[in-house]
Design a protein around this motif. Structure first.
Motif, PDB file in Angstrom:
ATOM      1  N   UNK A 235       0.849  -1.113  -0.010  1.00 56.45           N
ATOM      2  CA  UNK A 235      -0.120  -0.274  -0.082  1.00 56.45           C
ATOM      3  C   UNK A 235       0.849   1.135   0.012  1.00 56.45           C
ATOM      4  N   UNK A 236       0.606   2.277  -0.985  1.00 56.48           N
ATOM      5  CA  UNK A 236       1.465   3.390  -1.039  1.00 56.48           C
ATOM      6  C   UNK A 236       0.815   4.482  -0.033  1.00 56.48           C
ATOM      7  N   UNK A 238       1.424   8.646   1.190  1.00 56.72           N
ATOM      8  CA  UNK A 238       1.850   9.929   0.633  1.00 56.72           C
ATOM      9  C   UNK A 238       3.115  10.262   1.571  1.00 56.72           C
ATOM     10  N   UNK A 243       0.033  11.011  10.031  1.00 56.34           N
ATOM     11  CA  UNK A 243      -0.659  10.121  10.941  1.00 56.34           C
ATOM     12  C   UNK A 243      -1.036   8.966   9.824  1.00 56.34           C
ATOM     13  N   UNK A 245      -2.608   6.042  10.910  1.00 52.34           N
ATOM     14  CA  UNK A 245      -3.634   5.189  11.402  1.00 52.34           C
ATOM     15  C   UNK A 245      -4.322   4.460  10.375  1.00 52.34           C
ATOM     16  N   UNK A 246      -4.832   5.191   9.288  1.00 56.34           N
ATOM     17  CA  UNK A 246      -5.672   4.561   8.261  1.00 56.34           C
ATOM     18  C   UNK A 246      -4.814   3.651   7.546  1.00 56.34           C
ATOM     19  N   UNK A 247      -3.779   3.885   7.605  1.00 54.56           N
ATOM     20  CA  UNK A 247      -2.816   2.655   6.645  1.00 54.56           C
ATOM     21  C   UNK A 247      -2.629   1.494   7.554  1.00 54.56           C
ATOM     22  N   UNK A 249      -4.364   0.335  10.063  1.00 57.14           N
ATOM     23  CA  UNK A 249      -5.439  -0.258  10.731  1.00 57.14           C
ATOM     24  C   UNK A 249      -5.691  -1.644   9.737  1.00 57.14           C
ATOM     25  N   UNK A 250      -5.709  -1.455   8.519  1.00 57.37           N
ATOM     26  CA  UNK A 250      -5.848  -2.722   7.418  1.00 57.37           C
ATOM     27  C   UNK A 250      -4.952  -3.787   7.763  1.00 57.37           C
ATOM     28  N   UNK A 252      -3.775  -5.088  10.397  1.00 56.16           N
ATOM     29  CA  UNK A 252      -4.107  -6.125  11.635  1.00 56.16           C
ATOM     30  C   UNK A 252      -4.841  -7.363  11.319  1.00 56.16           C
ATOM     31  N   UNK A 274       3.474   4.518  15.426  1.00 59.05           N
ATOM     32  CA  UNK A 274       2.229   4.316  15.385  1.00 59.05           C
ATOM     33  C   UNK A 274       1.893   2.645  15.382  1.00 59.05           C
TER      34      UNK A 274
ATOM     35  N   UNK B   7     -12.680  -1.881  13.297  1.00 56.20           N
ATOM     36  CA  UNK B   7     -11.523  -0.951  13.526  1.00 56.20           C
ATOM     37  C   UNK B   7     -11.364   0.303  12.686  1.00 56.20           C
ATOM     38  N   UNK B   8     -11.981   0.076  11.598  1.00 59.23           N
ATOM     39  CA  UNK B   8     -12.015   1.556  10.556  1.00 59.23           C
ATOM     40  C   UNK B   8     -12.870   2.354  11.248  1.00 59.23           C
ATOM     41  N   UNK B  11     -11.052   4.100  13.977  1.00 58.32           N
ATOM     42  CA  UNK B  11     -10.193   4.952  13.515  1.00 58.32           C
ATOM     43  C   UNK B  11     -10.889   6.324  12.828  1.00 58.32           C
ATOM     44  N   UNK B  15     -10.097  10.173  14.195  1.00 54.17           N
ATOM     45  CA  UNK B  15      -9.858  11.281  13.266  1.00 54.17           C
ATOM     46  C   UNK B  15     -10.922  12.391  13.364  1.00 54.17           C
ATOM     47  N   UNK B 189      -5.275   6.935  21.377  1.00 53.74           N
ATOM     48  CA  UNK B 189      -6.337   7.246  20.589  1.00 53.74           C
ATOM     49  C   UNK B 189      -7.715   7.007  21.248  1.00 53.74           C
ATOM     50  N   UNK B 258       0.092  11.519  18.843  1.00 53.59           N
ATOM     51  CA  UNK B 258      -0.153  11.039  17.587  1.00 53.59           C
ATOM     52  C   UNK B 258       0.492  11.767  16.319  1.00 53.59           C
ATOM     53  N   UNK B 259       0.714  12.987  16.269  1.00 56.34           N
ATOM     54  CA  UNK B 259       1.475  13.562  15.383  1.00 56.34           C
ATOM     55  C   UNK B 259       2.048  14.724  15.720  1.00 56.34           C
ATOM     56  N   UNK B 303     -10.605   4.686   3.230  1.00 49.33           N
ATOM     57  CA  UNK B 303      -9.208   4.178   3.101  1.00 49.33           C
ATOM     58  C   UNK B 303      -8.895   2.767   3.141  1.00 49.33           C
ATOM     59  N   UNK B 305      -8.673  -1.106   2.081  1.00 49.96           N
ATOM     60  CA  UNK B 305      -7.762  -1.719   1.015  1.00 49.96           C
ATOM     61  C   UNK B 305      -8.969  -2.277  -0.152  1.00 49.96           C
TER      62      UNK B 305
END
Lengths: 449, 343
Positions: A235-236, A238, A243, A245-247, A249-250, A252, A274, B7-8, B11, B15, B189, B258-259, B303, B305
């Motif tokens: 997965x690419x 940026x 953050x 987290x959105x990348x 989570x999948x 897991x 993270x 989980x999403x 998330x 956010x 979080x 977190x950031x 987001x 996959x």
């Protein structure tokens, strides 16, 4: 109407002038046009253009590179303890500048952005008359600046750039890279992680979305799949995402049991931190301990990641704790000057500055085609990576590569990495034709006048 | 598949918490003062740097030379000891460990002062000016604040560690009676989400159940009539501006683990937060909060996959797509008052 008179005296004069012209020694005329090149230094000084990411994702590396360049320039000018000037073999350096001219420098903050890097390099060439551009901690920057330097006839000594493309499909006659590349990382790290984690693994890649990330993902995928690992997803993300987290989570519930982070600098510090927060180092998946691999990392990143880096495998171009004479000399010089050991970025920057200066001394001129000739195929030692070849075919240095691991029991704040294995130059040497690309012409196009 | 979706969802809440908190402050300022405050993101960023400054104070060190130990380059080793730990021992170490939540104590008064000073010193002169001028001046102010932070703290990010006890992941799956390790989520979080809900609840309760809040709500509905009744509504609105700054600042403080913040962070969040306000409805507090969480969750699902395999890059644009649709179909937003943003 004018009549054209031909007589014996006129013929003799004309023939004489023609003979003199033809008889003029070739080196005489060659010298005359050879001096007409971009930013030919005519005074008592010569200027290096340092193009560095002092802000942005790779700012830590940029700051360390700047320190190294300043140190290198001091040593070239005969100041300080001389650093690696004393151990480079063979060496034409005299410690009196380059060809007797004192070395000065100008800097530009590339902000870890390719377009800014290119604009900065243009400014340093056109306004500051830089004879050579060096620096960069991103392959995007390196490729953009290298291409510009080819157009302008200025030599580019790349800093930290690890993409296969820099000396592969985007290689240029005017660009030279001392740092290793992603393909060599794959060759070096695969056997080590295969032995540590087994050959039946399922990997999930998170990859910085630009040239370096793409080629590292490709190289590590190829190397791990050759071991028998399966790639679940790639997965690419940026550059500078912050953050993750959105990348993460999948990952897991993806069925993967290894996460491979193709991230560098602050990106890697954030994504690794993270990932650990998401409990990935405490997980079991497919009946195995979940593992994280970072194929390229440095001590600066290891310090940023703190506890999270412990036990994680990666590769490095160089490490300050190596025991050879060159590494020790550089660590001593750098540590005395700045109070911390040098990073791999600092090392490659320092070495590149010295190698350029040495090539000019050996060529006896700043004229770029002659300097290029001096660098191509140059075999040297003493710079901390063992016997090294600046390969003529792609301008990539062939030398040993280090497999490193986050130190589980550091004895000091600097002791963050362990060198697990030094993979030999013979093992990491590959056929330069596999990545394609053309070096292009050595003859400069006078565009910067 | 349930685990992935759950989980999403978490998330998205995480956010959405940040989006909702920033949008809440923006909406308070727009609803009370009628000002479109483009410097609100800078207030979020200032909050982050309150945490950075607080930690710097707590980690001031003494440097001594240990002649018996040598550095790798052969010089006597420098030994650094934080002053707080030297003075207070283990208690000092606890203070340093909990520097992020403790920095809220510094952030609240600082941000209140900054908010009030900003409103009295600049914003009040633009109440009756067109929105375009308000946007220009507050945008300029945001740039000035960003550059000041850059001058003091440098251009690079400043990582802020979370307390060691709160690192790692919570096994939510086990809490729900599922197999251990199936659904795990970072503890901090979850704390951030609970923190956001608490702050949002406190702001709503303040406006709903206090006399001050009742007057402010009355002023938001009809400022002139409240003024005719002899109530100094301007003073209350100034305080509300200060409260909006405090909310933004506190949101920033708790976000730092977190950031890692840098001086551009405010701008990064501002754009999304404005979209949140527009989607929720300009001036609607419940709308801002609802839209914040909704868009956070939507972005998180985009987001996945599986979703990106069908629509590549959708996670980067989904929020803006929703905004476009809302502006076309329902310009006043999900919960906006009739007439606002409508011709």
């Amino acid at each position: 109407m004018t009549k054209f008179h031909m007589n014996r005296r006129g013929i003799l004069k004309g023939a004489g002038a023609g003979l003199v012209t033809l008889a003029t020694p070739h080196f005489f005329t060659k010298g005359a046009w050879a001096q007409d090149f971009c930013n030919n230094p005519t005074g008592g000084t010569v200027t290096f253009g340092l193009n560095l990411p002092l802000t942005g994702t790779y700012a830590e590396e940029g700051a360390d590179e700047l320190k190294a360049y300043e140190l290198a320039i001091k040593h070239l000018n005969g100041e300080g303890d001389g650093g690696l000037l004393n151990v480079l073999k063979p060496s034409a350096l005299k410690g009196n500048g380059i060809l007797g001219k004192k070395v000065e420098f100008v800097t530009s903050d590339s902000q870890t952005l390719s377009d800014v890097a290119r604009a900065g390099a243009t400014r340093m060439i056109e306004r500051d008359n830089a004879i050579m551009i060096t620096g960069g901690s991103s392959s995007g920057e390196a490729i953009a600046v290298q291409s510009l330097c080819q157009e302008m006839g200025i030599i580019f000594m790349a800093g930290l750039t690890h993409s296969n493309d820099t000396t592969g499909k985007d290689k240029r006659r005017y660009g030279f890279r001392h740092f290793f590349n992603a393909y060599q990382s794959g060759i070096a790290i695969a056997p080590v992680i295969g032995e540590a984690y087994g050959n039946d693994r399922r990997a999930y890649h998170l990859t910085a979305d630009y040239t370096w990330g793409w080629t590292q993902e490709e190289s590590i995928k190829a190397a791990t799949e050759a071991l028998g690992w399966e790639t679940v997803a790639a997965v690419r993300t940026p550059l500078g995402a912050g953050d993750y987290s959105q990348f993460l989570t999948p990952v897991l519930n993806s069925g993967a049991d290894v996460l491979i982070l193709n991230h560098y600098g602050n990106d890697m510090v954030n994504s690794l931190t993270q990932a650990v927060q998401f409990g990935m180092r405490d997980r079991q998946a497919n009946g195995k301990q979940f593992e994280i691999v970072v194929p390229l990392f440095s001590e600066l990143m290891a310090k940023g990641a703190g506890e999270n880096i412990k036990g994680i495998f990666g590769t490095s171009n160089w490490h300050w704790a190596l025991e050879d004479e060159g590494s020790q000399a550089f660590t001593k010089s750098f540590g005395a000057a700045y109070g911390s050991p040098p990073s791999q970025a600092a090392h490659t920057a320092y070495v590149q500055a010295l190698l350029y200066a040495d090539a000019v001394e050996r060529a006896g001129t700043f004229y770029p085609p002659e300097v290029i000739k001096a660098l191509e195929g140059f075999e040297f030692d003493g710079m901390g990576n063992g016997p090294t070849l600046y390969r003529a075919e792609d301008h990539q240095c062939m030398k040993s590569v280090l497999v490193v691991r986050g130190n589980e029991n550091p004895t000091s704040q600097f002791d963050v990495l362990d060198v697990v294995q030094e993979v030999s130059r013979e093992t990491t040497t590959y056929d330069p034709s596999i990545f394609g690309g053309e070096l292009g012409s050595a003859e400069p196009v006078p565009q910067c006048t | 598949m349930f685990e992935v979706i759950f989980l999403q969802f978490l998330n998205g809440l995480d956010k959405g918490s940040a989006y909702a908190l920033i949008a809440l402050g923006l909406t308070i300022v727009f609803g009370t003062l009628g000002v479109v405050n483009f410097a609100h993101g800078a207030l979020f960023m200032l909050g982050c740097f309150c945490a950075v400054a607080f930690r710097r104070l707590l980690t001031l060190e003494t440097v001594t030379i240990d002649p018996e130990k040598l550095s790798p380059w052969g010089q006597p080793l420098q030994v650094r000891e934080p002053l707080v730990q030297a003075w207070f021992g283990d208690f000092g170490a606890i203070l340093v460990n909990y520097s992020v939540p403790l920095s809220l104590l510094l952030t609240v008064p600082v941000m209140l002062l900054v908010g009030v000073a900003m409103e009295r010193g600049l914003i009040k002169f633009f109440y009756k000016r067109p929105h375009a001028e308000q946007i220009l001046v507050t945008f300029g102010l945001a740039i000035v604040i960003g550059e000041l932070v850059k001058a003091f703290f440098g251009p690079n990010p400043h990582p802020q560690p979370m307390p060691t006890d709160l690192r790692g992941a919570a096994d939510i799956g086990a809490w729900l009676g599922m197999r251990a390790g199936v659904i795990t989520y970072p503890l901090w979080r979850l704390i951030y989400f609970l923190f956001a809900v608490s702050i949002i609840g406190a702001v709503f309760a303040f406006l709903q159940f206090t006399t001050f809040g009742m007057v402010v709500r009355a002023g938001m509905a009809d400022r002139e009539t409240v003024g005719i009744l002899g109530i100094d509504i301007d003073r209350r609105f100034t305080i509300m501006f200060g409260i909006a700054a405090v909310v933004a600042g506190m949101a920033g403080v708790m976000y730092t683990p977190l950031l890692p913040p840098n001086y551009t962070l405010g701008m990064d969040f501002l754009v999304i937060s404005f979209v949140v306000v527009v989607v929720g409805g300009m001036g609607s507090l419940p709308g801002a909060v609802t839209a914040g969480f909704l868009l956070g969750i939507l972005q998180s699902f985009a987001s996945m996959t599986q979703v990106k395999a069908i629509f590549p890059g959708i996670d980067q644009i989904i929020i803006y797509l929703v905004a476009v649709v809302i502006l076309l179909v329902r310009p006043r937003g999900l919960m906006g008052r009739r007439g606002v943003m409508e011709a």
